[in-house]
Enzyme design. Structure first.
Site, mmCIF file in Angstrom:
data_model
loop_
_atom_site.group_PDB
_atom_site.id
_atom_site.type_symbol
_atom_site.label_atom_id
_atom_site.label_comp_id
_atom_site.label_asym_id
_atom_site.label_seq_id
_atom_site.Cartn_x
_atom_site.Cartn_y
_atom_site.Cartn_z
ATOM 1 N N TYR A 90 0.830 -1.214 0.000
ATOM 2 C CA TYR A 90 0.000 0.000 0.000
ATOM 3 C C TYR A 90 0.865 1.264 0.000
ATOM 4 O O TYR A 90 0.925 1.992 0.989
ATOM 5 C CB TYR A 90 -0.929 -0.056 1.225
ATOM 6 C CG TYR A 90 -2.064 0.935 1.213
ATOM 7 C CD1 TYR A 90 -3.194 0.725 0.431
ATOM 8 C CD2 TYR A 90 -2.016 2.074 2.012
ATOM 9 C CE1 TYR A 90 -4.246 1.632 0.445
ATOM 10 C CE2 TYR A 90 -3.061 2.979 2.027
ATOM 11 C CZ TYR A 90 -4.171 2.748 1.244
ATOM 12 O OH TYR A 90 -5.216 3.637 1.259
ATOM 13 N N LYS B 172 -1.175 9.521 1.765
ATOM 14 C CA LYS B 172 -2.229 9.892 2.725
ATOM 15 C C LYS B 172 -1.599 10.632 3.911
ATOM 16 O O LYS B 172 -2.169 11.600 4.420
ATOM 17 C CB LYS B 172 -2.974 8.639 3.206
ATOM 18 C CG LYS B 172 -3.733 7.897 2.108
ATOM 19 C CD LYS B 172 -4.849 8.727 1.526
ATOM 20 C CE LYS B 172 -5.764 7.895 0.629
ATOM 21 N NZ LYS B 172 -6.757 8.739 -0.053
HETATM 22 N N1 LIG Z 1 -11.671 1.172 0.249
HETATM 23 C C1 LIG Z 1 -11.083 1.363 1.420
HETATM 24 O O1 LIG Z 1 -10.889 0.425 2.221
HETATM 25 C C2 LIG Z 1 -10.680 2.749 1.850
HETATM 26 C C3 LIG Z 1 -10.425 2.968 3.192
HETATM 27 C C4 LIG Z 1 -10.074 4.251 3.620
HETATM 28 C C5 LIG Z 1 -9.968 5.282 2.703
HETATM 29 N N2 LIG Z 1 -10.195 5.029 1.379
HETATM 30 C C6 LIG Z 1 -10.060 6.167 0.474
HETATM 31 O O2 LIG Z 1 -11.344 6.537 0.027
HETATM 32 C C7 LIG Z 1 -11.266 7.076 -1.283
HETATM 33 C C8 LIG Z 1 -12.171 6.314 -2.207
HETATM 34 O O3 LIG Z 1 -11.799 4.944 -2.163
HETATM 35 P P1 LIG Z 1 -12.652 3.809 -2.883
HETATM 36 O O4 LIG Z 1 -12.252 2.533 -2.261
HETATM 37 O O5 LIG Z 1 -14.088 4.220 -2.934
HETATM 38 O O6 LIG Z 1 -12.015 3.885 -4.356
HETATM 39 P P2 LIG Z 1 -12.519 3.254 -5.730
HETATM 40 O O7 LIG Z 1 -13.689 2.378 -5.523
HETATM 41 O O8 LIG Z 1 -11.281 2.712 -6.380
HETATM 42 O O9 LIG Z 1 -12.988 4.566 -6.539
HETATM 43 C C9 LIG Z 1 -12.041 5.514 -6.875
HETATM 44 C C10 LIG Z 1 -12.725 6.744 -7.432
HETATM 45 O O10 LIG Z 1 -11.715 7.726 -7.722
HETATM 46 C C11 LIG Z 1 -11.809 8.090 -9.088
HETATM 47 N N3 LIG Z 1 -10.484 8.449 -9.598
HETATM 48 C C12 LIG Z 1 -9.362 7.672 -9.637
HETATM 49 N N4 LIG Z 1 -8.343 8.361 -10.172
HETATM 50 C C13 LIG Z 1 -8.824 9.595 -10.479
HETATM 51 C C14 LIG Z 1 -8.272 10.751 -11.066
HETATM 52 N N5 LIG Z 1 -6.985 10.788 -11.456
HETATM 53 N N6 LIG Z 1 -9.061 11.833 -11.231
HETATM 54 C C15 LIG Z 1 -10.352 11.820 -10.847
HETATM 55 N N7 LIG Z 1 -10.935 10.750 -10.297
HETATM 56 C C16 LIG Z 1 -10.189 9.650 -10.102
HETATM 57 C C17 LIG Z 1 -12.442 6.910 -9.784
HETATM 58 O O11 LIG Z 1 -13.052 7.343 -10.993
HETATM 59 P P3 LIG Z 1 -13.386 6.324 -12.221
HETATM 60 O O12 LIG Z 1 -14.664 5.652 -11.865
HETATM 61 O O13 LIG Z 1 -13.469 7.233 -13.371
HETATM 62 O O14 LIG Z 1 -12.229 5.360 -12.288
HETATM 63 C C18 LIG Z 1 -13.462 6.482 -8.722
HETATM 64 O O15 LIG Z 1 -14.596 7.314 -8.777
HETATM 65 C C19 LIG Z 1 -9.783 6.998 -1.673
HETATM 66 O O16 LIG Z 1 -9.157 8.213 -1.365
HETATM 67 C C20 LIG Z 1 -9.259 5.895 -0.776
HETATM 68 O O17 LIG Z 1 -7.880 5.973 -0.560
HETATM 69 C C21 LIG Z 1 -10.564 3.804 0.934
#
Ligand SMILES: NC(=O)c1ccc[n+]([C@@H]2O[C@H](COP(=O)([O-])OP(=O)(O)OC[C@H]3O[C@@H](n4cnc5c(N)ncnc54)[C@H](OP(=O)(O)O)[C@@H]3O)[C@@H](O)[C@H]2O)c1
Length: 264
Positions: free
Chosen positions: A158, A164
């Site tokens: 990661y 982050k």
């Molecule tokens: N999942 C976890 O366990 C977790 C835990 C804590 C925090 N987070 C954080 O929460 C946030 C969302 O995570 P997630 O798990 O929901 O992610 P995800 O399902 O992978 O979705 C990522 C989103 O970001 C967009 N994206 C990626 N690259 C981009 C760029 N260069 N410009 C604009 N949009 C972009 C994607 O758009 P497209 O649909 O167009 O690809 C999608 O809408 C992230 O910051 C992640 O680090 C996640």
């Protein structure tokens, strides 16, 4: 239309076509805001997902529009904020949620991957903050960054964690530097959320599968914390990162799973 806390407010949620960003966009809209739903690519599932989120938002009486923009590109970010201004006329809440990163140890990253990691997850967020300042100053707006436990705990696959950590520092700095402009800056640090990115992470880290559901967090639970930080109840919270992880990070050693007397 029902008057709510965020009636007449406008939010831009980066990366809200799916996952946690989608839940945040819907929660802000339920609280009354109109929402610009950002997705990364033109066409395909990226755009189709964003359009679907907009339809959901419109179904409860709020305005929404899909806005393509790659946060890693300064020109793209500029165009995205111009579109928000043209379509919705103001900006009250900027939620920095978008992230994209490879799941592999830092020492195995190729140069291109390292540059993409920093371009999207650090520089991209700063491009968004810079582009939003004048509109947020006009509204006395809020910035909320979505962080993760990788900011403070080691995970072998990661590298996003270091970005982050850097952004949590940016949150603290901007809370001070943007205070004279009346802009509040905070973050929510999420625990484990079973989104698309989790499905990829578990391919690289089998152990993560064994974390009980009770220690994971729903996208809506992260979204509720973001809504709180955007609202008046958080008026005395500045530069902070609030951990929303169901207590996962409270203990280094967990001898046996003690079932929570669930309050949900
Ligand atoms: N999942 C976890 O366990 C977790 C835990 C804590 C925090 N987070 C954080 O929460 C946030 C969302 O995570 P997630 O798990 O929901 O992610 P995800 O399902 O992978 O979705 C990522 C989103 O970001 C967009 N994206 C990626 N690259 C981009 C760029 N260069 N410009 C604009 N949009 C972009 C994607 O758009 P497209 O649909 O167009 O690809 C999608 O809408 C992230 O910051 C992640 O680090 C996640």
């Amino acid at each position: 239309m029902e008057q709510t806390a965020f009636t007449d407010k406008v939010a831009l949620v980066t990366g809200s076509s799916r996952g946690i960003g989608r839940a945040i966009a819907l929660a802000l809209a339920r609280a009354g805001a109109d929402v610009a739903v950002n997705h990364s690519k033109e066409g395909g599932t990226s755009e189709a997902n964003a359009e679907e989120v907009c339809r959901e938002i419109e179904s409860f009486g709020r305005k929404a529009f899909p806005v393509q923009g790659d946060i890693a590109s300064k020109e793209s970010v500029k165009a995205m904020f111009e579109a928000v201004s043209a379509r919705l006329g103001r900006l009250d809440f900027l939620v920095l949620n978008a992230a994209r990163a490879p799941f592999k140890p830092l020492e195995k990253l190729r140069e291109k991957e390292i540059r993409q990691l920093v371009d999207t997850n650090y520089i991209g967020n700063i491009f968004c903050i810079q582009a939003a300042v004048s509109m947020l100053q006009a509204s006395g707006g809020k910035i909320v960054f979505v962080s993760s436990l990788g900011s403070r705990f080691y995970n072998p696959s990661y590298p996003l964690g270091s970005m982050k950590a850097a952004m949590e520092s940016v949150v603290r700095d901007c809370a001070e530097s943007l205070l004279p402009k009346g802009i509040w800056v905070n973050a929510v640090c999420g625990g484990i959320v079973k989104t698309d990115s989790f499905k990829v992470l578990r391919l690289y880290m089998e152990e993560i599968e064994h974390i009980p559901d009770e220690l994971c967090v729903a996208p809506e639970e992260i979204a509720d914390a973001v809504v709180f930080l955007c609202g008046p109840g958080a008026r005395a919270i500045r530069g902070q990162t609030i951990v929303v992880d169901n207590g996962l990070s409270n203990r280094l050693y967990r001898p046996a799973w003690i079932k929570r007397q669930d309050s949900k």
